[in-house]
Design an enzyme around this catalytic site. Structure first.
Site, PDB file in Angstrom:
ATOM      1  N   TYR A  61       0.561  -0.854   0.072  1.00  0.00           N
ATOM      2  CA  TYR A  61       0.044  -0.089   0.282  1.00  0.00           C
ATOM      3  C   TYR A  61       0.690   1.905   0.421  1.00  0.00           C
ATOM      4  CZ  TYR A  61      -4.496   2.770   0.460  1.00  0.00           C
ATOM      5  OH  TYR A  61      -5.035   4.269   0.759  1.00  0.00           O
TER       6      TYR A  61
ATOM      7  N   GLY B  63       2.562   5.040   0.731  1.00  0.00           N
ATOM      8  CA  GLY B  63       4.313   4.662   0.940  1.00  0.00           C
ATOM      9  C   GLY B  63       5.041   4.254   1.454  1.00  0.00           C
TER      10      GLY B  63
ATOM     11  N   LYS C 210      -3.376  19.097   1.151  1.00  0.00           N
ATOM     12  CA  LYS C 210      -2.536  19.530   0.135  1.00  0.00           C
ATOM     13  C   LYS C 210      -2.883  19.460  -1.451  1.00  0.00           C
ATOM     14  CE  LYS C 210       1.029  16.635   1.632  1.00  0.00           C
ATOM     15  NZ  LYS C 210       0.218  16.452   3.102  1.00  0.00           N
ATOM     16  N   THR C 211      -3.276  18.298  -1.688  1.00  0.00           N
ATOM     17  CA  THR C 211      -4.282  18.385  -2.862  1.00  0.00           C
ATOM     18  C   THR C 211      -4.392  19.223  -3.934  1.00  0.00           C
ATOM     19  OG1 THR C 211      -3.505  15.367  -2.618  1.00  0.00           O
ATOM     20  CG2 THR C 211      -4.969  16.486  -4.015  1.00  0.00           C
TER      21      THR C 211
ATOM     22  N   ASN D 180      -9.018   6.413   4.178  1.00  0.00           N
ATOM     23  CA  ASN D 180      -7.847   6.296   3.306  1.00  0.00           C
ATOM     24  C   ASN D 180      -7.695   5.889   1.735  1.00  0.00           C
ATOM     25  OD1 ASN D 180      -5.032   7.683   3.729  1.00  0.00           O
ATOM     26  ND2 ASN D 180      -4.531   5.435   3.790  1.00  0.00           N
ATOM     27  N   SER D 181      -9.626   5.542   1.401  1.00  0.00           N
ATOM     28  CA  SER D 181      -8.494   5.431  -0.077  1.00  0.00           C
ATOM     29  C   SER D 181      -8.093   6.423  -0.651  1.00  0.00           C
ATOM     30  CB  SER D 181     -10.809   4.817  -0.540  1.00  0.00           C
ATOM     31  OG  SER D 181     -11.541   5.881  -0.523  1.00  0.00           O
ATOM     32  N   ARG D 182      -7.780   6.083  -1.878  1.00  0.00           N
ATOM     33  CA  ARG D 182      -7.145   7.014  -3.468  1.00  0.00           C
ATOM     34  C   ARG D 182      -7.012   6.243  -4.776  1.00  0.00           C
ATOM     35  NH1 ARG D 182      -2.676  10.090  -0.005  1.00  0.00           N
ATOM     36  NH2 ARG D 182      -3.469   9.043   1.931  1.00  0.00           N
TER      37      ARG D 182
ATOM     38  N   ASP E 126     -12.386  28.855  -0.578  1.00  0.00           N
ATOM     39  CA  ASP E 126     -12.365  30.286   0.427  1.00  0.00           C
ATOM     40  C   ASP E 126     -10.912  30.027   0.170  1.00  0.00           C
ATOM     41  OD1 ASP E 126     -15.258  31.916  -0.214  1.00  0.00           O
ATOM     42  OD2 ASP E 126     -15.619  29.532   0.810  1.00  0.00           O
TER      43      ASP E 126
HETATM   44  P1  GTP Z   1      -1.732  13.469   1.481  1.00  0.00           P
HETATM   45  O1  GTP Z   1      -2.076  13.316   0.303  1.00  0.00           O
HETATM   46  O2  GTP Z   1      -1.981  12.445   2.672  1.00  0.00           O
HETATM   47  O3  GTP Z   1       0.295  13.915   1.679  1.00  0.00           O
HETATM   48  O4  GTP Z   1      -2.843  14.635   1.748  1.00  0.00           O
HETATM   49  P2  GTP Z   1      -3.069  15.620   1.474  1.00  0.00           P
HETATM   50  O5  GTP Z   1      -2.679  16.509   2.383  1.00  0.00           O
HETATM   51  O6  GTP Z   1      -2.741  15.582   0.277  1.00  0.00           O
HETATM   52  O7  GTP Z   1      -4.363  16.036   1.643  1.00  0.00           O
HETATM   53  P3  GTP Z   1      -5.987  16.390   0.261  1.00  0.00           P
HETATM   54  O8  GTP Z   1      -5.652  17.455   0.377  1.00  0.00           O
HETATM   55  O9  GTP Z   1      -6.685  14.991  -0.146  1.00  0.00           O
HETATM   56  O10 GTP Z   1      -6.841  16.281   1.932  1.00  0.00           O
HETATM   57  C1  GTP Z   1      -7.390  15.226   2.883  1.00  0.00           C
HETATM   58  C2  GTP Z   1      -9.303  15.859   3.035  1.00  0.00           C
HETATM   59  O11 GTP Z   1      -9.222  16.822   3.628  1.00  0.00           O
HETATM   60  C3  GTP Z   1     -10.023  15.592   2.198  1.00  0.00           C
HETATM   61  O12 GTP Z   1     -10.954  14.479   2.823  1.00  0.00           O
HETATM   62  C4  GTP Z   1     -10.127  17.043   1.580  1.00  0.00           C
HETATM   63  O13 GTP Z   1     -11.398  16.868   1.353  1.00  0.00           O
HETATM   64  C5  GTP Z   1     -10.150  17.726   2.610  1.00  0.00           C
HETATM   65  N1  GTP Z   1      -9.883  18.876   3.122  1.00  0.00           N
HETATM   66  C6  GTP Z   1      -9.601  19.649   2.357  1.00  0.00           C
HETATM   67  N2  GTP Z   1      -8.926  20.437   2.155  1.00  0.00           N
HETATM   68  C7  GTP Z   1      -9.525  21.490   3.066  1.00  0.00           C
HETATM   69  C8  GTP Z   1     -10.233  22.805   3.775  1.00  0.00           C
HETATM   70  O14 GTP Z   1     -10.105  23.678   3.386  1.00  0.00           O
HETATM   71  N3  GTP Z   1     -11.516  22.597   4.464  1.00  0.00           N
HETATM   72  C9  GTP Z   1     -11.820  21.442   4.941  1.00  0.00           C
HETATM   73  N4  GTP Z   1     -12.593  20.901   5.857  1.00  0.00           N
HETATM   74  N5  GTP Z   1     -11.687  20.295   4.041  1.00  0.00           N
HETATM   75  C10 GTP Z   1     -10.531  20.233   3.606  1.00  0.00           C
HETATM   76  C1  SPV Z   2       0.436  10.660   2.672  1.00  0.00           C
HETATM   77  O1  SPV Z   2       0.509   9.569   3.991  1.00  0.00           O
HETATM   78  O2  SPV Z   2       1.124  11.947   3.148  1.00  0.00           O
HETATM   79  C2  SPV Z   2       1.005   9.788   1.994  1.00  0.00           C
HETATM   80  C3  SPV Z   2       0.072   8.685   0.876  1.00  0.00           C
HETATM   81  O3  SPV Z   2       1.702  10.857   0.802  1.00  0.00           O
HETATM   82  S1  SPV Z   2       1.505   7.686   1.142  1.00  0.00           S
HETATM   83  O4  SPV Z   2       1.886   7.876   0.163  1.00  0.00           O
HETATM   84  O5  SPV Z   2       0.343   6.587   1.573  1.00  0.00           O
HETATM   85  O6  SPV Z   2       2.256   7.795   2.407  1.00  0.00           O
HETATM   86 MN    MN Z   3       1.665  13.516   1.470  1.00  0.00          MN
END
Ligand code: GTP
Ligand code: SPV
Ligand code: MN
Length: 589
Positions: free
Chosen positions: A201, A203, A256-257, A372-374, A500
C-alpha cells in the site's frame, strides 16, 4: 543494459527467487498488458488485483482492493538504519544497519517464488533536471508496478543515466505474505537503499514516494545543502497576469492536494499546479529557492473529493489522456460500476459494495470507502498543470505556507517575523492525526514541517539545517501559517475552506508583493481585516473574530506542548529555537 543495475538485480533475484523477471520498458502498451495481468492473473487476498470500472464516467479506470490490514502507512514498522541511534533521532525507529539487514534477510529468502519480479527503472524528477535522481525499484506486485508507472517517470532511458552517473537509488519491495507481523519498511540512507516487505500500500510500497523522495532524499539534502519536503508547489496568477510561486506544507490528509489545484473564488486569479505532495528545493544562483516536484502523478485522498470541493481533480480523474487511473479501496456503485466515496455526492448510491467488496448497508453508519482510500492518476491529466511543471530548473519560490488540522488555538493565517521565527513556528507545528497512517485519528501531535514521519535523520539536525538554509539565501521566501480547520463548540468547521482558501492565498501574495501592511502579535504578523477579501462570504457574526483569536490559555498550553516536544532533542535542538519559544511564552504572560 546497465551492468551495475544488472548485478544488483541478479543479487536480489538470487535472494528472492522469482519464477520470472520482467524488465519494465515504460510504454503504454506494456502497461495495458500489466493491467490485464492484474485483471486476469495476479490476486491480492484472493481477489483480482484490478477490476475494470465504468470507463464512460472514469476512462481507463480500475479498482484495486488492498488487503484489509494493509490500508495506510505503518509508522511503527518504519525504520531509519544509520550506524548511530542519535543520528536517526527520537523522530525515527532505529536499527543498526547490519542488524536490520540480518533481521529482514530471512523474510526475503524465496519470497518471490511463484511470482514475477518486476524491475522498474524510473526517475524522480524530470530526466533533464540536474536535481533529478535515477532509481530502480524491484517489486513482486503488478499493482505497485502500474502505480509506479503513473507516479514516476519510468523508462529504459534511466538505465543510460545510471551508467553515466555510476549510481542509483535502490528499492527492494515484496508484498511478502502481507502479515503485519512480518512487515518492515527499512531505510539505509548511507547506502541509497530501501527494503520494504509485507505491504502493498502507498508510501509503504511505492518506494519512490515517501521512502526515497523524502526519507532518503532529506538525508542527502542535509549533507549536500538542499531540502526534500512534504510540500505542494503551485503558481498563483493574479489579475495582472503575474505568477507567484508558493509551496505548502501540510501533514498527510490535511489539504495539500486540494490546495495544489485550487479554483480561486476571486475573479482574475488562477492557480497553476506543479506538485501535490513532495518538493525538492535548492538555492539558485540568484539567492532564491527553486523547487521541483520529483513525482509525476497524484496519489490522493478520495473521501471529500467532489465537483464542489475539487473540480479540477474530478476533471483530472475523468481525463482519458494518460492510461490508466487507479482507485484503491473506494466503494463501487453496482448499478453503474463507478467508484464512490464519502463526499463524492450528497446521497450515496442505492446499491453499492464497500471497500472490501461486501454489500453496503447505508443504515449501518459505516463508511463505504475506506477513509484512506485513494486515487492514483497522472499529473499530465491535470487541466491546471503548470507549463513550468517539467522545467528542469524548477520554479522560484516567494512564499511557503505551513498548516495542519487544529480545532482551536491556531488562527486562520499569520506570517512569521523573519526566517528564523518561521523555522521556529514550523518546527512547533501541531496537527490532529488522520487516517493516512494507522493509529488513532484526531489526536494533536507535533509534526514539524509536516515531516515527522518522513525525516530520514535526527530532527534536531533537520532544524539546524533549515536555519542554515536561511543564512545562505539572499532572498528567502516569506513564511506563513494557516489553519482551515478551526471548529466551533458543536464540532463544525467555522471556515468554509476549499475555494475560499484563495482569499487567504491572495493576502499572502499581497504581502509578498508589499501591497498591504500587517499587525504585530505575539505569534507573528496578522492581517488587518480590511485587507482580506471577504466579498460574498456569509460568515455569522463573531466568526471572523474567532478565526483570528489568540487565546492566552490555549497558547500557554501550546507553548508547554512545544517545550515537551523540544526536550526530546536534547543538545541537538538549535538554541535559536529555545530562544524563540521563550519569546512566545513572554508574549502570553
Ligand atoms: P496526503 O496525500 O496524505 O499527503 O494528503 P493531502 O494533504 O494531499 O490531503 P488532501 O488534500 O487529499 O485532503 C485530505 C482531506 O481534507 C480531504 O478529505 C479533503 O476533502 C479535506 N480538505 C482539504 N482542504 C480542506 C479545507 O480547506 N477545509 C476542510 N474542512 N477540509 C479540507
Ligand atoms: C501521505 O500519507 O502523506 C501520503 C500517502 O501522501 S502515502 O504515499 O501512503 O504516504
Ligand atoms: Mn503525503
Amino acid at each position: 543494459m546497465s551492468k551495475i543495475v544488472e548485478k544488483w538485480v541478479e543479487e536480489q533475484a538470487k535472494l528472492t527467487k522469482p519464477d520470472r523477471i520482467h524488465w519494465i520498458q515504460g510504454t503504454e502498451e506494456e502497461m495495458r498488458g500489466l493491467v490485464d495481468v492484474g485483471i486476469n492473473q495476479e490476486k491480492i487476498n484472493s481477489k483480482p488485483t484490478f477490476q475494470p470500472l465504468n470507463h464512460t464516467e472514469f476512462p481507463h479506470s480500475y479498482l484495486h482492493r488492498s488487503h484489509p490490514t494493509d490500508v495506510a502507512r505503518t509508522e511503527h514498522l518504519t525504520f531509519v538504519c544509520l550506524p548511530k541511534k542519535e543520528d536517526a533521532g527520537p523522530n525515527n525507529n532505529w536499527m543498526e544497519p547490519g542488524e536490520a539487514r540480518k533481521m529482514v534477510a530471512p523474510l526475503y529468502d524465496g519470497c518471490m517464488r511463484g511470482r514475477t519480479m518486476y524491475v522498474i527503472p524510473y526517475m524522480m524528477g524530470h530526466p533533464d533536471s540536474p536535481y533529478a535522481r535515477p532509481c530502480i525499484q524491484i517489486t513482486d506486485s503488478v499493482y505497485v508496478a502500474v502505480s509506479m508507472y503513473i507516479m514516476t517517470r519510468v523508462g529504459t532511458r534511466v538505465l543510460e543515466v545510471i551508467d553515466e552517473r555510476g549510481d542509483f537509488v535502490k528499492g527492494l519491495h515484496s508484498i511478502g505474505d502481507l502479515d503485519p507481523e512480518r512487515r518492515f519498511i527499512m531505510h539505509f540512507p548511507q547506502d541509497d537503499l530501501v527494503m520494504s516487505i509485507g505491504s502493498g500500500y502507498g508510501g509503504n510500497a511505492l518506494l519512490g514516494k515517501k521512502c526515497i523522495s523524502l526519507r532518503i532524499a532529506s538525508y542527502l539534502g542535509y549533507q549536500q545543502g538542499w531540502l526534500a519536503e512534504h510540500m505542494i508547489i503551485m503558481g498563483v496568477q493574479d489579475p495582472d497576469g503575474e505568477i507567484t510561486y508558493i509551496m505548502g506544507s501540510f501533514p498527510s490528509a490535511c489539504g495539500k492536494t486540494n490546495l495544489a489545484m485550487l479554483d480561486p473564488i476571486m475573479k482574475g486569479y488562477k492557480v497553476w499546479t506543479l506538485g501535490d505532495d513532495i518538493a525538492w528545493i535548492n538555492i539558485g544562483p540568484d539567492g532564491r529557492l527553486w523547487a521541483i516536484n520529483p513525482e509525476a502523478g497524484f496519489f490522493g485522498v478520495a473521501p471529500g473529493t467532489s465537483d464542489k470541493t475539487n473540480p479540477f481533480m474530478m476533471k483530472t480523474l475523468r481525463n482519458d489522456k494518460f492510461y490508466p487511473t487507479l482507485f484503491t479501496n473506494t466503494g463501487v456503485d453496482t448499478d453503474t460500476n463507478s467508484p464512490w466515496w464519502e463526499g463524492l455526492t450528497d446521497k450515496a448510491p442505492a446499491h453499492m459494495l464497500d471497500w472490501q467488496g461486501r454489500p453496503y448497508d447505508a443504515a449501518s453508519g459505516a463508511n463505504a470507502a475506506h477513509p484512506n482510500s485513494r486515487f492514483t492518476v497522472s499529473i499530465y491529466n491535470c487541466p491546471t498543470l503548470s507549463p513550468e511543471a517539467d522545467n528542469p530548473k524548477g520554479v522560484p519560490i516567494s512564499g511557503i505556507l505551513f498548516g495542519g488540522r487544529r480545532s482551536n488555538t491556531i488562527p486562520l493565517v499569520c506570517e512569521s517575523f523573519d526566517w528564523e521565527h518561521g523555522v521556529f513556528r514550523a518546527s512547533a507545528n501541531g496537527s490532529e492525526t488522520t487516517a493516512a497512517a494507522t493509529g488513532k485519528a484526531g489526536v494533536v501531535r507535533r509534526d514539524p514541517m509536516a515531516m515527522l514521519p518522513f525525516c530520514g535523520y535526527n530532527m534536531g539536525d533537520y532544524f539546524s539545517h533549515w536555519l542554515s538554509m536561511g543564512t545562505k539565501m539572499a532572498h528567502p521566501p516569506k513564511l506563513f501559517f494557516v489553519n482551515w480547520f478551526k471548529k466551533d463548540g458543536d464540532g463544525k468547521f467555522i471556515w468554509p475552506g476549499f475555494r475560499d482558501n484563495s482569499r487567504v492565498i491572495k493576502w499572502m501574495v499581497d504581502r509578498i508583493k508589499g501591497k498591504v501592511p500587517a499587525r504585530q502579535t505575539p505569534v507573528g504578523l496578522m492581517p488587518r481585516i480590511e485587507d482580506l477579501n471577504l466579498e460574498g462570504l456569509p460568515l455569522p457574526a463573531g466568526v471572523i473574530d474567532n478565526l483570528f483569536l489568540l487565546d492566552k490559555a490555549e497558547w500557554k498550553k501550546e507553548a508547554e506542548e512545544i517545550e515537551a516536544f523540544y526536550n526530546q532533542f536534547g543538545d541537538r535542538l538549535p538554541k535559536a529555537l529555545t530562544k524563540r519559544l521563550a519569546e512566545l511564552k513572554e508574549g502570553f504572560k
